[in-house]
Design a protein around this motif. Structure first.
Motif, mmCIF file in Angstrom:
data_model
loop_
_atom_site.group_PDB
_atom_site.id
_atom_site.type_symbol
_atom_site.label_atom_id
_atom_site.label_comp_id
_atom_site.label_asym_id
_atom_site.label_seq_id
_atom_site.Cartn_x
_atom_site.Cartn_y
_atom_site.Cartn_z
ATOM 1 N N THR A 262 0.822 -1.204 0.000
ATOM 2 C CA THR A 262 0.000 0.000 0.000
ATOM 3 C C THR A 262 0.861 1.261 0.000
ATOM 4 O O THR A 262 1.758 1.418 0.828
ATOM 5 C CB THR A 262 -0.926 0.013 1.233
ATOM 6 N N THR A 287 -2.454 -1.447 -3.531
ATOM 7 C CA THR A 287 -3.293 -0.257 -3.437
ATOM 8 C C THR A 287 -2.457 1.019 -3.415
ATOM 9 O O THR A 287 -1.493 1.123 -2.650
ATOM 10 C CB THR A 287 -4.162 -0.320 -2.163
ATOM 11 N N HIS A 288 -2.841 1.974 -4.265
ATOM 12 C CA HIS A 288 -2.215 3.305 -4.312
ATOM 13 C C HIS A 288 -0.708 3.240 -4.591
ATOM 14 O O HIS A 288 0.057 4.093 -4.127
ATOM 15 C CB HIS A 288 -2.475 4.077 -3.020
ATOM 16 N N ARG A 332 -9.338 -0.062 -9.588
ATOM 17 C CA ARG A 332 -9.544 -0.036 -8.139
ATOM 18 C C ARG A 332 -8.219 0.211 -7.415
ATOM 19 O O ARG A 332 -7.226 -0.455 -7.673
ATOM 20 C CB ARG A 332 -10.137 -1.359 -7.664
ATOM 21 N N GLY A 333 -8.248 1.177 -6.512
ATOM 22 C CA GLY A 333 -7.066 1.455 -5.711
ATOM 23 C C GLY A 333 -5.898 2.029 -6.482
ATOM 24 O O GLY A 333 -4.782 2.075 -5.965
ATOM 25 N N GLY A 353 -11.893 3.476 -4.570
ATOM 26 C CA GLY A 353 -10.705 3.605 -3.738
ATOM 27 C C GLY A 353 -9.506 4.207 -4.438
ATOM 28 O O GLY A 353 -8.428 4.291 -3.848
#
Length: 689
Positions: A262, A287-288, A332-333, A353
């Motif tokens: 993340t 994520t991100h 997503r993300g 997200g």
């Protein structure tokens, strides 16, 4: 590029890094960590920019916010050499098999026997059919079906004439395809040279078969090179071979399987032969992540990540999606901060997200995009199309730079795309965009079919406001739409809007049922010609209250969009009318679904308590029929909540139901059965939640 750090150029072992990290050190820029094993370690917040992490293992590690900028990942030299040797060995075996296949078919061509000639021709036909099927359809089930059919034909022909070894020769000829698929990520030129050389040597060793054998060998090798090119060009029909090759190439490479990545930054990193697939224990969290200018990401093993989509991979590594078709893309993300998305088609894309802080979305098409929990802080949305985009209270719209938007992708019958602001000469002022959509999110719109009965409507609204602890100024507006009325109510962000609407429908249905029983409706229902008059008894109203009695053709607007983007259709209230006996029966059925015994043997069961409460309501002489119907509906809600008494939503439902029952009992005498039951039974009932 900042590679110089306290340990720049030093070779550290995993235990040294973990010891220093535990002591508070976070700067590991430029360190040499080749082959280190950080399995399960927590290195969150560390800076490994410019580090050499080839063949390092971060399996199941926690790496939140780690900087891997400019790192060199992938294989150490010894692993690369080992892979190359293995591929050459496999290529040699394939060359032997292919040489055998070509020589055998060539031999049968030159024996002069008609039976041998038929077998040889059958073999060439089968090879040609299989090559054609795979070239057209790739390595898919459909292509394999064609191959199976051709193989069955070959078996039937060769066995019938007594030459089964031709089938083995044909099967051997296809091994080269898989070999080149693996080699596509290692050393395809080396593989092809080895295969052809060995195959030609074997073919020449067979008398009178060299020409045919060499022809088949060269044709098979050219076909293999064609497949290799298709793999490198990301042709979907050969995607499974590409995955096999990438898995092989990632053996011994940098391994992030199962790691929590993340908000990690891989900007300008070399990621060939790096493994991001899930581990056996954990899914890799991507994520991100900042992938900007990451190199050779298409040569990494990505598992099931959305990066398998070349469009997504290109967007995240370049941050340039201007004029690109990204419809239905899985983002997503994704970290798309400052991305260039002018005129991008994001229709149906999943942006849940994702972060699009300061992203350029001028004239972008966001029709039907999923923007739940998406961060649009300081994004530029002028001219964007927002038809049916899915947002909620978790969507961040702070400081959005937007002059106007469109709520329709295509013009309607009047030629309008529903521009906001409506006036073409007007633009949003700073903060207007966020305010507009926040107001949409913080309201519930309920479409009441076939008009309303003024007194019943007034009582329903008053009780609903009391149940949700809202004042009458929460009512934002009424709008008459043909035969129907649209009610708009402002609610707190945490309100369950679906439950709010359901409560309104149930309350009104019960009151209509009681009114019908008492003969109070007196024919057809009134149409609310003056909606203001209906609300005079509700006390002070919101200064923002909107009352619109302009009729609207229902056929042009059959559904009204709620604040959450879903459609509300309450149905014909006249069709919902039921008598008190039917209500009682429905409540009984609801109670009977509860367990007979309580989880604690020292406590009475919820089923018994609700049965007593229901009996108290039905036998209370101080209650009117409509009050009994209303009280029974609250008993039914307690029964429904009792199905999952530990869930927060069910606990809130039970609390609201008991509050309503107490409010009904307040006007009754102490001798009332319901008043007595509320004092004795409700505390025990709530104790079970």
């Amino acid at each position: 590029m900042a590679e110089t750090g306290k340990y720049h150029g030093q070779r550290l072992k995993a235990k040294d890094v973990l010891r220093l990290y535990a002591a508070g050190e976070r700067d590991f820029r430029g360190t040499i960590l080749r082959g280190c094993n950080f399995r399960g370690a927590d290195l969150s917040g560390a800076d490994l920019s410019g580090a050499d992490i080839r063949s390092a293992r971060f399996v199941d590690a926690t790496l939140r916010g780690v900087k891997f900028c400019h790192v060199r990942a992938g294989l150490q030299r010894q692993w690369w050499v080992g892979q190359l040797i293995l591929v050459i060995v496999i290529a040699a075996i394939a060359g032997i098999l292919q040489g055998y296949a070509g020589a055998l078919i060539g031999f049968y061509f030159t024996t002069g026997d008609s039976t041998d000639l038929v077998a040889a021709i059958a073999g060439v036909i089968v090879i040609a059919v299989c090559f054609f099927a795979i070239a057209r359809q790739g390595f898919t089930l459909k292509a394999l079906g064609s191959v199976a059919f051709a193989a069955a034909f070959a078996v039937a022909v060769t066995i019938s004439i007594g030459i089964p070894d031709v089938v083995a020769a044909i099967a051997a000829d296809f091994i080269i395809v898989v070999v080149v698929a693996v080699a596509s990520t290692v050393a395809v030129a080396t593989v092809v040279v080895v295969v052809v050389a060995i195959a030609v040597v074997i073919a020449i060793a067979v008398p009178n078969a060299a020409a045919v054998a060499i022809t088949i060998t060269i044709a098979s090798s050219l076909f293999s090179i064609y497949i290799n090119l298709c793999i490198h060009r990301n042709k979907l029909r050969f995607e499974n071979l590409r995955v096999v090759g990438l898995a092989f190439a990632a053996l011994g490479g940098t391994n992030f399987s199962g790691a929590d990545l993340t908000e990690v930054s891989f900007t300008h990193s070399h990621l060939k032969s790096t493994n991001f697939a899930d581990s056996q224990q954990l899914a890799t969290v991507l994520t991100h992540i900042r992938w900007h200018h990451a190199q050779n990401l298409d040569r990494a093993r990505l598992g099931t990540a959305n990066l398998q989509d070349p469009r997504v991979r290109t967007l995240l590594t370049t941050l340039n999606g201007t004029d690109q078709d990204l419809s239905n893309a899985d983002l997503r993300g994704a970290n798309l901060a400052s991305a260039q998305l002018h005129n991008a088609n994001l229709k149906g894309a999943n942006l849940k997200g994702a972060t699009l802080q300061a992203a350029e979305l001028h004239n972008a098409n966001l029709t039907k995009t999923n923007c739940i929990s998406t961060d649009f802080t300081a994004a530029h949305l002028t001219g964007a199309t927002l038809e049916a985009w899915n947002i909620n209270s978790t969507t961040v719209l702070k400081d959005v730079d937007c002059q106007f938007v469109f709520l329709l992708e295509h013009p309607n019958a009047q030629g309008s795309r529903e521009r906001r602001p409506h006036n073409p000469d007007k633009t949003f002022q700073p903060g207007d965009f966020e305010k507009l959509f926040k107001e949409m999110l913080d309201t519930v719109q309920i479409l009441i079919r076939q008009g309303i009965h003024p007194q019943i409507f007034k009582e329903t609204v008053e009780q609903l406001m009391a149940r949700y602890d809202l004042s009458t100024d929460a009512i934002q507006g009424f709008e008459k739409k043909g035969e129907d009325v649209l009610l708009t109510v402002a609610v707190p962000p945490e309100t369950d809007k679906g439950q709010f609407e359901q409560d309104f429908d149930e309350l009104q249905a019960l009151k209509l049922a009681a009114a019908k029983t008492q003969g109070l409706l007196e024919g057809e229902r009134k149409r609310a010609d003056d909606l203001k008059a209906i609300m005079l008894g509700l006390g002070p109203m919101s200064p923002n209250l909107t009352v619109n009695t302009t009729a609207m053709n229902q056929s042009n607007n059959p559904n009204i969009t709620t604040g959450e983007g879903s459609f509300v259709n309450t149905g014909d209230m006249q069709g919902n009318l039921v008598n008190l006996g039917e209500i009682s029966g429905q409540v009984t059925n609801q109670i009977n679904q509860l367990p007979d015994a309580a989880s604690n043997p020292d406590q009475p069961s919820l089923k018994d308590l609700l049965t007593q409460l229901k009996a108290a309501v039905e036998t209370d002489s101080e209650l009117s029929d409509d009050e009994k119907a209303e009280a029974l509906s609250e008993v039914a809600k307690l029964a429904k909540a009792g199905g999952n008494p530990k869930e927060n939503a069910m606990q809130r439902m039970a609390k609201r139901a008991t509050t309503t029952l107490k409010s009904i009992a307040e006007s009754l005498t102490d001798a009332s059965k319901l008043a007595t039951a509320c004092k004795t039974l409700l505390p025990m009932i709530m104790g079970l939640f």
